[in-house]
Write a protein that holds these residues in place. Structure first.
Motif, PDB file in Angstrom:
ATOM      1  N   GLY A  83     -23.269  78.243 -54.478  1.00 46.12           N
ATOM      2  CA  GLY A  83     -22.344  77.990 -53.371  1.00 46.12           C
ATOM      3  C   GLY A  83     -21.354  76.900 -53.715  1.00 46.12           C
ATOM      4  N   LEU A  84     -21.766  75.969 -54.548  1.00 41.53           N
ATOM      5  CA  LEU A  84     -20.871  74.901 -54.988  1.00 41.53           C
ATOM      6  C   LEU A  84     -19.691  75.486 -55.769  1.00 41.53           C
ATOM      7  N   LEU A  85     -19.989  76.403 -56.676  1.00 39.38           N
ATOM      8  CA  LEU A  85     -18.908  77.066 -57.425  1.00 39.38           C
ATOM      9  C   LEU A  85     -18.035  77.876 -56.474  1.00 39.38           C
ATOM     10  N   LYS A  86     -18.652  78.564 -55.538  1.00 41.29           N
ATOM     11  CA  LYS A  86     -17.901  79.368 -54.565  1.00 41.29           C
ATOM     12  C   LYS A  86     -16.915  78.499 -53.788  1.00 41.29           C
ATOM     13  N   SER A  87     -17.336  77.301 -53.412  1.00 38.18           N
ATOM     14  CA  SER A  87     -16.446  76.422 -52.642  1.00 38.18           C
ATOM     15  C   SER A  87     -15.200  76.056 -53.448  1.00 38.18           C
ATOM     16  N   LEU A  88     -15.341  75.886 -54.766  1.00 37.58           N
ATOM     17  CA  LEU A  88     -14.163  75.599 -55.586  1.00 37.58           C
ATOM     18  C   LEU A  88     -13.313  76.857 -55.770  1.00 37.58           C
ATOM     19  N   LEU A  89     -13.940  77.980 -56.073  1.00 40.59           N
ATOM     20  CA  LEU A  89     -13.186  79.217 -56.282  1.00 40.59           C
ATOM     21  C   LEU A  89     -12.389  79.589 -55.035  1.00 40.59           C
ATOM     22  N   ASP A  90     -12.920  79.278 -53.861  1.00 40.02           N
ATOM     23  CA  ASP A  90     -12.194  79.549 -52.614  1.00 40.02           C
ATOM     24  C   ASP A  90     -10.917  78.722 -52.483  1.00 40.02           C
ATOM     25  N   LEU A  91     -10.838  77.620 -53.217  1.00 40.70           N
ATOM     26  CA  LEU A  91      -9.655  76.753 -53.142  1.00 40.70           C
ATOM     27  C   LEU A  91      -8.601  77.080 -54.196  1.00 40.70           C
ATOM     28  N   LEU A  92      -8.876  78.084 -55.016  1.00 44.89           N
ATOM     29  CA  LEU A  92      -7.880  78.530 -55.987  1.00 44.89           C
ATOM     30  C   LEU A  92      -6.971  79.554 -55.328  1.00 44.89           C
ATOM     31  N   PRO A  93      -5.708  79.615 -55.743  1.00 44.74           N
ATOM     32  CA  PRO A  93      -4.824  80.644 -55.186  1.00 44.74           C
ATOM     33  C   PRO A  93      -5.291  82.033 -55.601  1.00 44.74           C
ATOM     34  N   GLN A  94      -4.798  83.041 -54.919  1.00 49.20           N
ATOM     35  CA  GLN A  94      -5.222  84.413 -55.182  1.00 49.20           C
ATOM     36  C   GLN A  94      -5.021  84.809 -56.643  1.00 49.20           C
ATOM     37  N   ASP A  95      -4.009  84.260 -57.286  1.00 48.00           N
ATOM     38  CA  ASP A  95      -3.752  84.555 -58.696  1.00 48.00           C
ATOM     39  C   ASP A  95      -4.122  83.370 -59.593  1.00 48.00           C
ATOM     40  N   GLY A  96      -5.069  82.564 -59.159  1.00 45.26           N
ATOM     41  CA  GLY A  96      -5.434  81.328 -59.852  1.00 45.26           C
ATOM     42  C   GLY A  96      -5.953  81.502 -61.267  1.00 45.26           C
ATOM     43  N   LEU A  97      -6.432  82.694 -61.603  1.00 45.92           N
ATOM     44  CA  LEU A  97      -6.918  82.943 -62.958  1.00 45.92           C
ATOM     45  C   LEU A  97      -6.053  83.961 -63.703  1.00 45.92           C
ATOM     46  N   ALA A  98      -4.916  84.317 -63.129  1.00 46.06           N
ATOM     47  CA  ALA A  98      -4.028  85.298 -63.765  1.00 46.06           C
ATOM     48  C   ALA A  98      -3.580  84.788 -65.133  1.00 46.06           C
ATOM     49  N   GLY A  99      -3.602  85.681 -66.105  1.00 47.32           N
ATOM     50  CA  GLY A  99      -3.175  85.318 -67.447  1.00 47.32           C
ATOM     51  C   GLY A  99      -4.197  84.529 -68.237  1.00 47.32           C
ATOM     52  N   ARG A 100      -5.372  84.313 -67.695  1.00 50.12           N
ATOM     53  CA  ARG A 100      -6.408  83.553 -68.378  1.00 50.12           C
ATOM     54  C   ARG A 100      -7.509  84.491 -68.866  1.00 50.12           C
ATOM     55  N   THR A 101      -8.091  84.147 -69.985  1.00 52.39           N
ATOM     56  CA  THR A 101      -9.309  84.807 -70.426  1.00 52.39           C
ATOM     57  C   THR A 101     -10.452  83.992 -69.840  1.00 52.39           C
ATOM     58  N   VAL A 102     -11.466  84.674 -69.318  1.00 53.57           N
ATOM     59  CA  VAL A 102     -12.570  83.987 -68.649  1.00 53.57           C
ATOM     60  C   VAL A 102     -13.900  84.401 -69.283  1.00 53.57           C
ATOM     61  N   LEU A 103     -14.716  83.411 -69.591  1.00 59.71           N
ATOM     62  CA  LEU A 103     -16.064  83.634 -70.114  1.00 59.71           C
ATOM     63  C   LEU A 103     -17.065  83.150 -69.078  1.00 59.71           C
ATOM     64  N   PRO A 104     -17.774  84.081 -68.395  1.00 66.17           N
ATOM     65  CA  PRO A 104     -18.799  83.672 -67.437  1.00 66.17           C
ATOM     66  C   PRO A 104     -20.136  83.386 -68.132  1.00 66.17           C
ATOM     67  N   LEU A 105     -20.774  82.318 -67.720  1.00 72.63           N
ATOM     68  CA  LEU A 105     -22.076  81.911 -68.232  1.00 72.63           C
ATOM     69  C   LEU A 105     -22.990  81.647 -67.042  1.00 72.63           C
ATOM     70  N   ALA A 106     -24.238  82.092 -67.138  1.00 67.45           N
ATOM     71  CA  ALA A 106     -25.137  81.881 -65.999  1.00 67.45           C
ATOM     72  C   ALA A 106     -26.568  81.676 -66.471  1.00 67.45           C
ATOM     73  N   THR A 107     -27.318  80.963 -65.642  1.00 66.05           N
ATOM     74  CA  THR A 107     -28.731  80.737 -65.891  1.00 66.05           C
ATOM     75  C   THR A 107     -29.517  81.077 -64.633  1.00 66.05           C
ATOM     76  N   GLY A 108     -30.760  81.440 -64.837  1.00 62.84           N
ATOM     77  CA  GLY A 108     -31.610  81.755 -63.695  1.00 62.84           C
ATOM     78  C   GLY A 108     -33.070  81.690 -64.069  1.00 62.84           C
ATOM     79  N   GLY A 109     -33.900  81.751 -63.059  1.00 61.18           N
ATOM     80  CA  GLY A 109     -35.332  81.626 -63.262  1.00 61.18           C
ATOM     81  C   GLY A 109     -35.981  82.820 -63.925  1.00 61.18           C
ATOM     82  N   SER A 110     -35.371  83.994 -63.811  1.00 58.93           N
ATOM     83  CA  SER A 110     -35.969  85.191 -64.397  1.00 58.93           C
ATOM     84  C   SER A 110     -34.878  86.184 -64.779  1.00 58.93           C
ATOM     85  N   PRO A 111     -35.230  87.175 -65.604  1.00 55.39           N
ATOM     86  CA  PRO A 111     -34.245  88.199 -65.978  1.00 55.39           C
ATOM     87  C   PRO A 111     -33.792  89.049 -64.794  1.00 55.39           C
TER      88      PRO A 111
END
Length: 190
Positions: A83-111
């Motif tokens: 939710g912390l990440l969501k709160s920041l992403l909500d504050l980006l403009p609709q095209d806030g990542l346009a023209g960018r390459t994005v690498l998502p990384l995530a961790t969790g307790g199980s597969p």
């Protein structure tokens, strides 16, 4: 290449930070600048009250606009990114990542939460204009060992997977870097 790393983990220390740090170390030799934004360090009121004009939020948006590559790291809770990440992403403009390459990384307790990258995080990144979203890397808590000095060590399989993804990412970006180069005389004139 300018790189911005967004860390959406509310915890310190964080396995998501460990995964991000490893990716960052692989990219450092290829970067002109790498900035890391720890969302938990941004003003809570700005995030919770959606203060688009808060100076810290404006600065994050400007960093993203200057970046060619954005790494987004998050823990997965209840099959969704933090939710912390969501709160920041909500504050980006609709095209806030346009023209960018994005690498998502995530961790969790199980597969069991592996698909949260595909079905929760990647759609939001695409909605923000990212069209070049690299295959993400997901790691479980067992795959990231917390060391006594506060750093993290990835298991062999996770480290190899991350190295492969970063290698593919650099190959994808190489033609774009080459195509934007100016002829030698012009390059030196600027």
């Amino acid at each position: 290449m300018n790189i911005v790393c967004l860390l959406g983990s509310p915890s310190e220390p964080s396995r998501s930070a460990g995964l991000l740090d490893h990716a960052r170390s692989l990219l450092e030799p290829h970067a002109t600048r790498i900035d890391t934004v720890r969302v938990r360090d941004l003003p809570a009121e700005a995030l919770l009250q959606a203060r688009f004009d808060d100076p810290a939020i404006v600065e994050v948006r400007e960093r993203i606009q200057r970046a060619r590559l954005v790494l987004v790291a998050t823990p997965i809770y209840k099959a969704a990114y933090s939710g912390l990440l969501k709160s920041l992403l909500d504050l980006l403009p609709q095209d806030g990542l346009a023209g960018r390459t994005v690498l998502p990384l995530a961790t969790g307790g199980s597969p069991a939460h592996l698909l949260a990258l595909e079905y929760a995080l990647k759609p939001v990144l695409a909605a923000l204009g990212a069209r070049d979203i690299v295959d993400g890397v997901y790691a479980t808590d067992r795959q990231i060992e917390r060391l006594p000095d506060g750093r993290h060590r990835l298991d062999e399989a996770t480290a190899a997977r991350l190295e492969r993804v970063v290698g593919e990412l650099l190959e994808r970006l190489a033609p774009q870097r080459a195509s934007t180069r100016l002829p030698g005389a012009l390059r030196w004139a600027l």
